[in-house]
Scaffold this motif. Structure first.
Motif, PDB file in Angstrom:
ATOM      1  N   SER A 136       0.628  -1.495   0.079  1.00  0.00           N
ATOM      2  CA  SER A 136      -0.153  -0.203  -0.292  1.00  0.00           C
ATOM      3  C   SER A 136       0.986   0.988  -0.105  1.00  0.00           C
ATOM      4  N   GLU A 148      -6.828   3.971  -2.665  1.00  0.00           N
ATOM      5  CA  GLU A 148      -6.544   2.636  -2.150  1.00  0.00           C
ATOM      6  C   GLU A 148      -7.673   2.408  -1.393  1.00  0.00           C
ATOM      7  N   LEU A 151      -6.051  -3.829   1.097  1.00  0.00           N
ATOM      8  CA  LEU A 151      -5.320  -4.940   1.010  1.00  0.00           C
ATOM      9  C   LEU A 151      -5.445  -5.945   1.254  1.00  0.00           C
TER      10      LEU A 151
END
Length: 151
Positions: A136, A148, A151
């Motif tokens: 990230s 974003e 994960l």
């Protein structure tokens, strides 16, 4: 978001192979590695387009010479040399180091801090570099304004 193309330069062959393999298992990245010398890195930059350069600060044996014939901080010298080309192509640089730049009197730490302050490097990560734990951060380095997901 497009795939982040990563060029990885480190003097430890096993580390290069492991990190490139791990990055390539993450759909956000496409990584090339095994670049040790200035010539190899320049060839890679000429033959493909990259978003991010991961560069080991202390690359013994830079330019394929023996450690006795080269400077321990070859990675930093190489970055200073390549900076105009990297900047022109919009390639962000993240330095990899075992050093804590906050330690007073650290020559390497001071050099890294200066490069980050001058925006020659866009940041640094401490080794051991573990792609699954740092992915990230790499996304943020490559695309500082990108949002974003998890994960």
């Amino acid at each position: 978001m497009n795939t982040i193309r990563v060029l990885f330069a480190d003097d430890r062959a096993a580390e290069r192979a492991d990190i490139v393999e791990c990055l390539n298992q993450d759909e956000r990245f496409s990584a090339d590695g095994c670049f040790l010398s200035r010539v190899d890195i320049l060839r890679a930059l000429e033959s493909a387009s990259y978003d991010l350069l991961l560069l080991d600060v202390e690359m013994w044996g830079g330019d394929n010479v023996s450690p006795a014939q080269t400077d321990q901080m070859f990675g930093l010298k190489l970055l200073n040399e390549l900076h105009p080309l990297l900047n022109e192509r919009g390639i962000k640089t993240v330095l990899l180091t075992i050093h804590d730049i906050a330690v007073p009197g650290s020559k390497v730490g001071a050099a890294i801090g200066k490069l980050v302050d001058e925006q020659v490097a866009h940041g640094y990560l401490r080794k051991p570099f573990i792609p699954s734990q740092h992915a990230s951060l790499l996304v943020r380095f490559a695309h500082p304004t990108a949002k974003e997901g998890r994960l």
